[in-house]
Design a protein around this motif. Structure first.
Motif, PDB file in Angstrom:
ATOM      1  N   CYS A 136      33.061  43.860  36.470  1.00 55.87           N
ATOM      2  CA  CYS A 136      33.012  43.842  37.933  1.00 55.87           C
ATOM      3  C   CYS A 136      31.966  44.805  38.473  1.00 55.87           C
ATOM      4  CB  CYS A 136      34.385  44.192  38.508  1.00 55.87           C
ATOM      5  SG  CYS A 136      34.403  44.315  40.319  1.00 55.87           S
ATOM      6  N   ASP A 143      34.278  37.066  40.584  1.00 57.34           N
ATOM      7  CA  ASP A 143      35.631  37.058  40.024  1.00 57.34           C
ATOM      8  C   ASP A 143      35.852  35.913  39.039  1.00 57.34           C
ATOM      9  OD1 ASP A 143      36.193  39.275  41.525  1.00 57.34           O
ATOM     10  OD2 ASP A 143      37.416  38.234  43.019  1.00 57.34           O
ATOM     11  N   ASP A 144      35.363  34.718  39.377  1.00 54.59           N
ATOM     12  CA  ASP A 144      35.613  33.581  38.488  1.00 54.59           C
ATOM     13  C   ASP A 144      34.887  33.749  37.156  1.00 54.59           C
ATOM     14  OD1 ASP A 144      33.132  33.311  39.714  1.00 54.59           O
ATOM     15  OD2 ASP A 144      33.247  31.123  39.884  1.00 54.59           O
ATOM     16  N   SER A 147      36.615  36.730  35.115  1.00 52.00           N
ATOM     17  CA  SER A 147      37.880  36.357  34.470  1.00 52.00           C
ATOM     18  C   SER A 147      37.636  35.414  33.297  1.00 52.00           C
ATOM     19  CB  SER A 147      38.824  35.715  35.486  1.00 52.00           C
ATOM     20  OG  SER A 147      38.254  34.551  36.058  1.00 52.00           O
ATOM     21  N   GLU A 154      42.212  34.387  36.830  1.00 48.55           N
ATOM     22  CA  GLU A 154      41.617  35.228  37.862  1.00 48.55           C
ATOM     23  C   GLU A 154      42.638  36.212  38.429  1.00 48.55           C
ATOM     24  OE1 GLU A 154      39.080  34.503  41.961  1.00 48.55           O
ATOM     25  OE2 GLU A 154      38.879  33.062  40.303  1.00 48.55           O
ATOM     26  N   TYR A 157      43.029  39.012  35.952  1.00 50.22           N
ATOM     27  CA  TYR A 157      41.834  39.855  36.025  1.00 50.22           C
ATOM     28  C   TYR A 157      41.919  40.822  37.205  1.00 50.22           C
ATOM     29  CZ  TYR A 157      37.095  40.934  37.664  1.00 50.22           C
ATOM     30  OH  TYR A 157      35.979  41.565  38.152  1.00 50.22           O
ATOM     31  N   LYS A 158      42.355  40.318  38.357  1.00 46.90           N
ATOM     32  CA  LYS A 158      42.431  41.167  39.543  1.00 46.90           C
ATOM     33  C   LYS A 158      43.478  42.266  39.377  1.00 46.90           C
ATOM     34  CE  LYS A 158      40.661  37.773  42.847  1.00 46.90           C
ATOM     35  NZ  LYS A 158      40.963  36.904  44.014  1.00 46.90           N
ATOM     36  N   LEU A 161      41.818  44.869  37.144  1.00 49.53           N
ATOM     37  CA  LEU A 161      40.779  45.566  37.894  1.00 49.53           C
ATOM     38  C   LEU A 161      41.392  46.549  38.884  1.00 49.53           C
ATOM     39  CD1 LEU A 161      37.799  45.909  38.598  1.00 49.53           C
ATOM     40  CD2 LEU A 161      38.006  43.949  40.150  1.00 49.53           C
TER      41      LEU A 161
END
Length: 262
Positions: A136, A143-144, A147, A154, A157-158, A161
């Motif tokens: 990031c 984002d896509d 991930s 996704e 992943y968030k 992060l």
């Protein structure tokens, strides 16, 4: 069985991507030797794949690199915030070292310490959170794509992060002058300790132990570039987004191609 790629095809695979892949692997290992070895293994996997995608090659290669790192890195960080504090902050400050340096030496070592410390902070995270933070804020993937490169959804992943940002922010916010100029940890006061403990080295052809920047570039007091002497970056994403790419051996790309062509 995969068709063996010729040298031109190998160069087309390696040349556009090896520097950013090295950046990713180095940030996750903080070890130049391991980064070079792992990078060679990643491209070996790629060259031996049944099919190289026509589009999204970088994300695909990052996915291979992340899988390899997940297999080889310990699940828990090899360093932690306490160790980092012990290395850089458990001795009295030494401003005499900075005062004795010429301007180019001073600027270079201050910047080396900043980027070395920031990269070490990343390595205090578990590998999954570390990878999410790097794709990031260092590689600046959407984002896509981020991930996908990590092989997770996704939403997952968030979550990673968010955890990484919180841990790094919680560590830096009360300490680091680059986040807040009023904070107690100032690079100028820590250069002497960092040199004494081998965290950075004096100026030379390849910089310091954690060197990521060539000495001829302008830094500014906060590493924000020439003309921005007194502009702290404050925001964590801006600090990490401004870190330079690592400075690997210039011939590493050619070595990778030659090794794969054997």
């Amino acid at each position: 069985m995969a068709t063996k790629l010729d040298k031109d095809q190998l160069r087309g695979l390696v040349d556009p991507h090896w520097r950013r892949l090295y950046n990713f692997v180095f940030r996750l290992t903080l070890d130049r030797d391991r980064a070079e070895r792992y990078l060679a293994d990643v491209f070996t996997l790629a060259a031996n794949s049944e099919k190289i995608p026509a589009d999204g090659v970088e994300v695909w290669l990052l996915g291979l690199a992340n899988q390899l790192l997940e297999e080889r890195l310990p699940r828990q960080p090899e360093v932690n915030f306490d160790i980092l504090d012990d290395v850089l902050r458990n001795e009295a400050t030494r401003t005499d070292v900075v005062r004795s340096l010429s301007d180019p030496q001073r600027d270079f070592l201050l910047w080396e310490l900043k980027q070395g410390c920031m990269t070490s902070v990343i390595n205090c995270l578990p590998p999954g959170e570390r990878a999410a933070f790097v794709v990031c804020h260092v590689l600046k993937l959407a984002d896509d794509a981020a991930s996908k490169s990590l092989g997770i959804t996704e939403s997952a992943y968030k979550v990673r992060l968010s955890r990484a940002r919180k841990k790094i922010g919680d560590y830096l916010a009360p300490r680091c002058e680059h986040v807040n100029p009023m904070n107690p940890c100032r690079c100028a006061a820590r250069v002497g300790t960092a040199l004494h403990k081998g965290f950075i080295k004096p100026m030379g052809p390849s910089g310091g132990v954690v060197s990521l920047r060539k000495p001829q570039e302008p830094y500014g007091r906060y590493g924000t570039g020439s003309g921005n002497e007194d502009v702290p970056m404050r925001d964590i994403s801006a600090i990490y987004g401004n870190l330079p790419e690592p400075d690997p051996p210039e011939d590493l790309g050619n070595k990778l191609v030659d090794q794969l062509a054997r």
